[in-house]
Design an enzyme around this catalytic site. Sequence first.
Site, PDB file in Angstrom:
ATOM      1  N   ASP A  90      11.737  95.613  38.460  1.00 48.16           N
ATOM      2  CA  ASP A  90      10.577  95.497  39.194  1.00 48.16           C
ATOM      3  C   ASP A  90       9.544  96.094  39.438  1.00 48.16           C
ATOM      4  OD1 ASP A  90       8.587  93.978  38.894  1.00 48.16           O
ATOM      5  OD2 ASP A  90       8.548  92.638  41.117  1.00 48.16           O
ATOM      6  N   CYS A 146       6.578  89.870  30.738  1.00 47.13           N
ATOM      7  CA  CYS A 146       7.240  90.062  31.586  1.00 47.13           C
ATOM      8  C   CYS A 146       7.225  89.238  32.817  1.00 47.13           C
ATOM      9  CB  CYS A 146       7.096  91.531  31.909  1.00 47.13           C
ATOM     10  SG  CYS A 146       5.938  92.231  32.787  1.00 47.13           S
ATOM     11  N   SER A 147       7.018  89.412  33.857  1.00 41.97           N
ATOM     12  CA  SER A 147       6.809  88.446  35.132  1.00 41.97           C
ATOM     13  C   SER A 147       5.495  88.081  34.951  1.00 41.97           C
ATOM     14  CB  SER A 147       6.780  88.989  36.002  1.00 41.97           C
ATOM     15  OG  SER A 147       6.888  87.898  37.363  1.00 41.97           O
ATOM     16  N   ALA A 148       4.376  89.431  35.377  1.00 37.09           N
ATOM     17  CA  ALA A 148       3.148  89.027  35.321  1.00 37.09           C
ATOM     18  C   ALA A 148       2.473  88.812  33.346  1.00 37.09           C
ATOM     19  CB  ALA A 148       2.039  90.129  36.541  1.00 37.09           C
ATOM     20  N   GLY A 149       3.208  90.538  32.875  1.00 34.44           N
ATOM     21  CA  GLY A 149       2.742  90.350  32.066  1.00 34.44           C
ATOM     22  C   GLY A 149       1.613  91.554  31.520  1.00 34.44           C
ATOM     23  N   CYS A 150       1.300  92.298  32.327  1.00 32.74           N
ATOM     24  CA  CYS A 150       1.192  93.612  32.699  1.00 32.74           C
ATOM     25  C   CYS A 150       1.347  94.610  32.562  1.00 32.74           C
ATOM     26  CB  CYS A 150      -0.263  93.701  34.168  1.00 32.74           C
ATOM     27  SG  CYS A 150       0.524  93.237  35.516  1.00 32.74           S
ATOM     28  N   GLY A 151       2.333  94.871  34.010  1.00 27.97           N
ATOM     29  CA  GLY A 151       3.020  96.377  33.705  1.00 27.97           C
ATOM     30  C   GLY A 151       4.272  97.060  32.962  1.00 27.97           C
ATOM     31  N   ARG A 152       4.677  96.083  33.014  1.00 31.31           N
ATOM     32  CA  ARG A 152       6.129  96.267  32.072  1.00 31.31           C
ATOM     33  C   ARG A 152       5.324  95.687  30.704  1.00 31.31           C
ATOM     34  NH1 ARG A 152      11.448  94.024  35.319  1.00 31.31           N
ATOM     35  NH2 ARG A 152       8.976  92.851  36.165  1.00 31.31           N
TER      36      ARG A 152
END
Length: 479
Positions: free
Chosen positions: A193, A225-231
């Site tokens: 992360d 991913c977790s937030a749905g933005c970075g990865r």
Amino acid sequence: MERQLVTFVDRVKSGGGISDEISSEYNSIRAQTADRKQRSSFTTEAGGLKENIKKNRYKDILPYDQTRVRLEPLENKFESDYINASFIQGATRNKRYIATQGPLSHTLGDFWRMLWQYNVKVIVMACREIEMGKRKCERYWAAHSETSTFGPFVVTNLEEVCPNEEVVVRILQVKYQDESRTISQFQYTAWPDHDIPYTSDGILGMMDMLRKVQGTDAAPILVHCSAGCGRTGVICTVDYVHDLLLTQRITEDFSIMEIVTVMRTQRPSAVQTKEQYGFVYHTVAQMFQKHLLALCNNNKSLAENLRPLYDNVESVSRQQPQTQPHRASSVQPRSRPSLVPQRPHSGQPKMNDTKVKPKSHRGSGGGGGGPPTQSVSPTYDRALPQYPRGAEASPAADHGDYEPLPGIFSSSSRKVSDTPKIRKQSEDLNSTDDDYEYVSNPIKGTAGYSSPGGMGFNCRIKKPKGPRDPPAEWSRAER
């Protein structure tokens, strides 16, 4: 396009100024995002509603109203249409992504409702369920060979394999009422992360696998991913560039910065950190390098396939054919001809020339793709009579786009050490024609086009079968 690919790869591998360039571009992207929020050109009202606040994993990552995914009611007309997910347009008209957060325990039913309503075939999961002691995503699938229920959906984990140490592939069967569908999930497990993977190989390999499953299906690919933005943004950007490469649209003005900027107008904070932005650069450079290497290998293979069939054809063509004194009662020496590229003949054909209709060369690939070839005459004069179909010459005797050279491979002149490849080729030819011999003077009493007193055409007579002696008219031993 290859020039643009080489230029990009050289820029990324040059070291030095590329880090400063990446840092400067990322700061510019962030500045544009902040300016957009101040101008309120994109709103997040639906995600900020009281009834929807608890459906967001992170309060500062809300989908834009202009691009958010809307759910339709299934069993209750009062079901909410909200889920923290956004549509991202791909590089081609029929390519879309759904960028979404990892589902919460109370949004698992909404998650599967979204998958079902948009007929998703492929899921890309770029996180683990728990990272650094924090839960990043609820498990929305069953354990291997087991079944779980999420609202009205029944999900069975049919298969779970690990093609490498970084990827887990699951085949999930989902049932709703009387209908059943299959969904493939690709989980990338080696991405920390707020950090980046050690290499790009795992990501590129996983993307190749999921593209084969997706095929030409127009359903959106779901990435989370977790937030749905970075990865999530990194994966969408890399796949976006891949489609540009596939459609040969990498031009001189190709810009990763522009692609990420446009992507952020559809999903907030796509490619969230400077390190992730730099990872996009290096992953794209590796993708381009692999493409260039594949082109090089293909060109090399093509060059090898275009080599002449015979390495020593030039030396063979310079040999002088063996000549023998003509005897009226002797058999004309008959040997297998060599093959050299055919040259067009000028002037009118002789009376005893035979029109040969060349066939397609084996290397031309079938399907009639090559240009038509005109009929030409062989270099020596020999006309064959029109035999019934049962006695037609073998197709092996038709040399297509090559013309026979007489006498080169007669037993008196051929040396095995001098022409190994041609000898092998001659042995591989169809031996059907060996059942016949050409004679200059036909046997007495033979009827047909080559009867005595005729025009001197050669004819073919059947070889004797069995161990008995050959006719006296034959002046040489069989080979």
